[in-house]
Scaffold this motif. Structure first.
Motif, PDB file in Angstrom:
ATOM      1  N   GLN A  77     -25.685  61.558  75.455  1.00  0.00           N
ATOM      2  CA  GLN A  77     -25.675  60.785  74.214  1.00  0.00           C
ATOM      3  C   GLN A  77     -24.501  61.161  73.318  1.00  0.00           C
ATOM      4  O   GLN A  77     -23.861  60.290  72.723  1.00  0.00           O
ATOM      5  CB  GLN A  77     -26.985  61.015  73.439  1.00  0.00           C
ATOM      6  CG  GLN A  77     -28.207  60.347  74.033  1.00  0.00           C
ATOM      7  CD  GLN A  77     -28.205  58.836  73.841  1.00  0.00           C
ATOM      8  OE1 GLN A  77     -27.235  58.248  73.367  1.00  0.00           O
ATOM      9  NE2 GLN A  77     -29.290  58.200  74.232  1.00  0.00           N
ATOM     10  N   THR A  78     -24.208  62.438  73.202  1.00  0.00           N
ATOM     11  CA  THR A  78     -23.210  62.880  72.228  1.00  0.00           C
ATOM     12  C   THR A  78     -21.780  62.756  72.740  1.00  0.00           C
ATOM     13  O   THR A  78     -20.886  62.301  72.017  1.00  0.00           O
ATOM     14  CB  THR A  78     -23.483  64.347  71.842  1.00  0.00           C
ATOM     15  OG1 THR A  78     -23.591  65.139  73.035  1.00  0.00           O
ATOM     16  CG2 THR A  78     -24.766  64.459  71.057  1.00  0.00           C
ATOM     17  N   LEU A  79     -21.533  63.167  73.981  1.00  0.00           N
ATOM     18  CA  LEU A  79     -20.171  63.153  74.517  1.00  0.00           C
ATOM     19  C   LEU A  79     -19.831  61.831  75.185  1.00  0.00           C
ATOM     20  O   LEU A  79     -18.685  61.394  75.159  1.00  0.00           O
ATOM     21  CB  LEU A  79     -19.987  64.308  75.511  1.00  0.00           C
ATOM     22  CG  LEU A  79     -20.247  65.713  74.947  1.00  0.00           C
ATOM     23  CD1 LEU A  79     -19.996  66.767  76.020  1.00  0.00           C
ATOM     24  CD2 LEU A  79     -19.393  65.971  73.710  1.00  0.00           C
ATOM     25  N   ARG A  87     -22.555  58.282  71.587  1.00  0.00           N
ATOM     26  CA  ARG A  87     -21.486  59.079  70.956  1.00  0.00           C
ATOM     27  C   ARG A  87     -21.777  59.309  69.475  1.00  0.00           C
ATOM     28  O   ARG A  87     -20.885  59.274  68.624  1.00  0.00           O
ATOM     29  CB  ARG A  87     -20.111  58.436  71.170  1.00  0.00           C
ATOM     30  CG  ARG A  87     -19.669  58.497  72.630  1.00  0.00           C
ATOM     31  CD  ARG A  87     -18.373  57.736  72.877  1.00  0.00           C
ATOM     32  NE  ARG A  87     -17.876  57.938  74.228  1.00  0.00           N
ATOM     33  CZ  ARG A  87     -18.308  57.271  75.308  1.00  0.00           C
ATOM     34  NH1 ARG A  87     -19.272  56.372  75.187  1.00  0.00           N
ATOM     35  NH2 ARG A  87     -17.814  57.520  76.503  1.00  0.00           N
ATOM     36  N   LEU A  88     -23.056  59.544  69.195  1.00  0.00           N
ATOM     37  CA  LEU A  88     -23.533  59.918  67.875  1.00  0.00           C
ATOM     38  C   LEU A  88     -24.258  61.267  68.009  1.00  0.00           C
ATOM     39  O   LEU A  88     -24.603  61.674  69.117  1.00  0.00           O
ATOM     40  CB  LEU A  88     -24.511  58.868  67.338  1.00  0.00           C
ATOM     41  CG  LEU A  88     -23.950  57.492  66.994  1.00  0.00           C
ATOM     42  CD1 LEU A  88     -25.092  56.519  66.666  1.00  0.00           C
ATOM     43  CD2 LEU A  88     -22.984  57.574  65.819  1.00  0.00           C
ATOM     44  N   PRO A  89     -24.498  61.982  66.895  1.00  0.00           N
ATOM     45  CA  PRO A  89     -25.242  63.255  66.971  1.00  0.00           C
ATOM     46  C   PRO A  89     -26.730  62.995  67.238  1.00  0.00           C
ATOM     47  O   PRO A  89     -27.590  63.200  66.392  1.00  0.00           O
ATOM     48  CB  PRO A  89     -25.007  63.882  65.583  1.00  0.00           C
ATOM     49  CG  PRO A  89     -24.720  62.729  64.689  1.00  0.00           C
ATOM     50  CD  PRO A  89     -24.001  61.729  65.533  1.00  0.00           C
ATOM     51  N   GLY A 276     -27.031  55.830  62.551  1.00  0.00           N
ATOM     52  CA  GLY A 276     -25.759  55.220  62.175  1.00  0.00           C
ATOM     53  C   GLY A 276     -25.592  55.122  60.670  1.00  0.00           C
ATOM     54  O   GLY A 276     -24.494  55.311  60.129  1.00  0.00           O
ATOM     55  N   GLU A 277     -26.700  54.834  59.964  1.00  0.00           N
ATOM     56  CA  GLU A 277     -26.649  54.780  58.504  1.00  0.00           C
ATOM     57  C   GLU A 277     -26.428  56.171  57.916  1.00  0.00           C
ATOM     58  O   GLU A 277     -25.671  56.349  56.964  1.00  0.00           O
ATOM     59  CB  GLU A 277     -27.958  54.190  57.968  1.00  0.00           C
ATOM     60  CG  GLU A 277     -28.176  52.725  58.327  1.00  0.00           C
ATOM     61  CD  GLU A 277     -29.525  52.216  57.848  1.00  0.00           C
ATOM     62  OE1 GLU A 277     -30.288  53.020  57.270  1.00  0.00           O
ATOM     63  OE2 GLU A 277     -29.820  51.029  58.067  1.00  0.00           O
ATOM     64  N   SER A 327     -21.366  66.164  62.824  1.00  0.00           N
ATOM     65  CA  SER A 327     -20.574  66.301  64.045  1.00  0.00           C
ATOM     66  C   SER A 327     -21.445  66.142  65.295  1.00  0.00           C
ATOM     67  O   SER A 327     -22.457  66.835  65.458  1.00  0.00           O
ATOM     68  CB  SER A 327     -19.891  67.675  64.067  1.00  0.00           C
ATOM     69  OG  SER A 327     -19.313  67.912  65.329  1.00  0.00           O
ATOM     70  N   ARG A 328     -21.010  65.262  66.187  1.00  0.00           N
ATOM     71  CA  ARG A 328     -21.745  65.091  67.444  1.00  0.00           C
ATOM     72  C   ARG A 328     -21.542  66.298  68.369  1.00  0.00           C
ATOM     73  O   ARG A 328     -22.351  66.535  69.266  1.00  0.00           O
ATOM     74  CB  ARG A 328     -21.323  63.802  68.144  1.00  0.00           C
ATOM     75  CG  ARG A 328     -19.857  63.703  68.522  1.00  0.00           C
ATOM     76  CD  ARG A 328     -19.513  62.273  68.952  1.00  0.00           C
ATOM     77  NE  ARG A 328     -18.094  62.072  69.174  1.00  0.00           N
ATOM     78  CZ  ARG A 328     -17.523  62.005  70.367  1.00  0.00           C
ATOM     79  NH1 ARG A 328     -18.269  62.128  71.458  1.00  0.00           N
ATOM     80  NH2 ARG A 328     -16.231  61.799  70.496  1.00  0.00           N
ATOM     81  N   PHE A 329     -20.486  67.057  68.130  1.00  0.00           N
ATOM     82  CA  PHE A 329     -20.239  68.229  68.976  1.00  0.00           C
ATOM     83  C   PHE A 329     -21.222  69.358  68.674  1.00  0.00           C
ATOM     84  O   PHE A 329     -21.516  70.182  69.544  1.00  0.00           O
ATOM     85  CB  PHE A 329     -18.791  68.694  68.807  1.00  0.00           C
ATOM     86  CG  PHE A 329     -17.783  67.645  69.209  1.00  0.00           C
ATOM     87  CD1 PHE A 329     -17.628  67.313  70.551  1.00  0.00           C
ATOM     88  CD2 PHE A 329     -17.041  66.969  68.254  1.00  0.00           C
ATOM     89  CE1 PHE A 329     -16.723  66.333  70.927  1.00  0.00           C
ATOM     90  CE2 PHE A 329     -16.136  65.987  68.632  1.00  0.00           C
ATOM     91  CZ  PHE A 329     -15.983  65.659  69.972  1.00  0.00           C
ATOM     92  N   VAL A 330     -21.746  69.410  67.448  1.00  0.00           N
ATOM     93  CA  VAL A 330     -22.799  70.366  67.118  1.00  0.00           C
ATOM     94  C   VAL A 330     -24.038  70.071  67.963  1.00  0.00           C
ATOM     95  O   VAL A 330     -24.652  70.967  68.556  1.00  0.00           O
ATOM     96  CB  VAL A 330     -23.148  70.292  65.616  1.00  0.00           C
ATOM     97  CG1 VAL A 330     -24.432  71.056  65.327  1.00  0.00           C
ATOM     98  CG2 VAL A 330     -22.006  70.848  64.779  1.00  0.00           C
TER      99      VAL A 330
END
Length: 467
Positions: A77-79, A87-89, A276-277, A327-330
């Motif tokens: 989901q994130t990467l 591609r969201l957290p 998203g919001e 951050s989606r990387f978190v």
């Protein structure tokens, strides 16, 4: 003349969703995400494993698989990979909606249940993956009157399970229904209520886990905790595909799992819109389709590696809103932590030590809060109109019949009865069908399109957030 010097244009800072944070800060927040969702990931395999009569080692395998698959799904989901992933957290894990129909299959098939469940899970995952581009345009057919009915039925259908656990799990278990067992269940419930009332912030969010810890510690002097299995576990173990046998496929079980998959897809869609919001990157059709593909791929992969249907975890959306760390990387790092936990068997073994009466005490809150979440969702539906009230009334009635009268469909053929005996399956199918008949064929005025209300951002008690 001197050479003209070009001024370097200032670099555009990345969107907060794509921002890389310092390693220390990233790790701390990632661990908070894991802790926030751990109860939701651990509960379904514990419930299913207890119902299926698994040994401590088998239960460890089941929980490790759920953690491992949750990590894989969260990374997808994130990467993202190709057109897979929002591609969201966005944190993914085992959907709590899958528990009720799985318990119906376990009750009907006994020892042969798990291969059927994993076969059906593979089919459901492929269904989700292929239907993702279409489903993101069909959400209007799953308004609050439908999703609220389904979620309410999930909670109601699981409450008898909590009562059975509180007594000891099985009428053949030593001390079934004894004051000691019911006392442990009551102590655990009291601990959960006290922690929920007097703690704040993050500790309050893990009140279920803290209550389970109190109940388990109290069970030790009663001889109800056996830690001998911990000493024989390996330090590291890769997941084994089809550890419970080759997958089997039966129409009745597949139908039940497809119903759950549709419910999970609806929730994931609403959660992506809400997220998203929160992160100020609105989720369009492409984002939603990618997110649903990740759900489907992780679910199919989970069926191979002894996992269950994957869906969104709404509590982590609340955590993103609370911390303002977008951050989606978190969250991707949280996925890595989940994978590591799934590869270390002792983590699952520690959870499998929890006695069933203790699980029963926590289950009162765990399952009751699911029903409350459904009632809250129904509150967004306009039940003042006759059609919506009829949809809820009839769907709830047929969903509760198998709970109140377990032999209600005893005269039906076995494969048909397997579907009908799952209140969640019957209630879901009726809610969707009646909503189409009353609100989409002809009039279509009573029910507004499904959307992501702002209360989703911090709403406790979603199907995947039992605490």
């Amino acid at each position: 003349m001197g050479r003209r010097t070009a001024l370097a244009e200032p670099e555009t800072p990345p969107h907060p969703v794509d921002e890389l944070l310092p390693a220390g800060r990233m790790s701390a927040v990632a661990l908070q995400h894991v802790a926030s969702m751990y109860a939701g990931v651990a509960a379904p395999p514990l419930i299913i494993g207890a119902a299926a009569g698994l040994t401590a080692a088998q239960l460890t395998t089941l929980l490790a698989a759920s953690l491992f698959i949750a990590g894989i799904a969260t990374l997808l989901q994130t990467l993202g990979l190709w057109n897979v992933g929002s591609r969201l957290p966005f944190v993914n894990g085992v959907s709590f909606a899958t528990v009720s129909p799985i318990l119906a299959v376990v009750a009907a098939k006994k020892d042969a249940a798990l291969p059927l469940i994993f076969g059906s899970t593979i089919v459901a995952g492929l269904f989700c993956f292929l239907l993702a581009p279409v489903f993101c345009r069909l959400v209007r057919f799953f308004p609050p009157v439908v999703s609220g009915t389904v979620i309410t039925l999930i909670g109601i259908s699981l409450l008898p399970v909590a009562g059975n656990w509180a007594q000891g799990g099985s009428p053949f278990a030593p001390g079934y229904g004894s004051p000691a067992n019911l006392g442990l269940a009551g102590l655990t419930l009291l601990a959960v209520l006290v922690f929920n009332r007097f703690l704040h912030g993050f500790p309050q969010r893990i009140s279920i886990l803290l209550g389970l810890l109190v109940g388990t510690l109290a069970a030790i002097p009663l001889g109800k905790v056996d830690a001998k299995a911990l000493g024989s576990l390996p330090l590291f173990e890769l997941p084994h595909p089809f550890a419970f046998g080759a997958p089997r496929f039966e129409v009745a079980a597949i139908i039940s799992m497809l119903v759950v998959m549709v419910v999970s897809m609806t929730e994931s869609t609403a959660d992506m819109i809400a997220l998203g919001e929160v992160v100020e990157r609105p989720a369009d059709d492409r984002t939603i389709a990618g997110g649903l593909r990740a759900d489907g791929l992780a679910t199919a992969f989970g069926g191979v590696f002894n996992g269950f249907i994957c869906s969104a975890f709404a509590q982590n959306i609340g955590l993103v809103a609370l911390t303002r760390i977008r951050s989606r990387f978190v969250v991707a790092l949280a996925g890595v932590f989940l994978i590591v936990m799934g590869l270390v068997p002792v983590v699952g073994a520690l959870v499998s030590l929890v006695p069933q009466p203790v699980l029963g005490g926590a289950g009162v809150v765990l399952f009751g809060s699911v029903a409350v979440a459904g009632i809250r969702t129904l509150g967004r539906a306009d039940l003042s109109t006759g059609s919506n009230a009829i949809i809820v009334a009839v769907s709830l009635a047929f969903g509760i019949f198998p709970i109140a009268f377990p032999d209600f469909y005893h005269a039906f053929p076995e494969q048909v009865a397997t579907v009908l005996q799952s209140g969640i399956s019957v209630g879901s199918l009726l809610a969707v069908t009646l909503n189409l008949v009353f609100n989409h064929l002809g009039r279509g005025r009573d029910v507004p399109p499904a959307s992501a209300p702002k209360e989703l951002i911090n709403a406790p008690g979603r199907v995947d957030e039992p605490a």
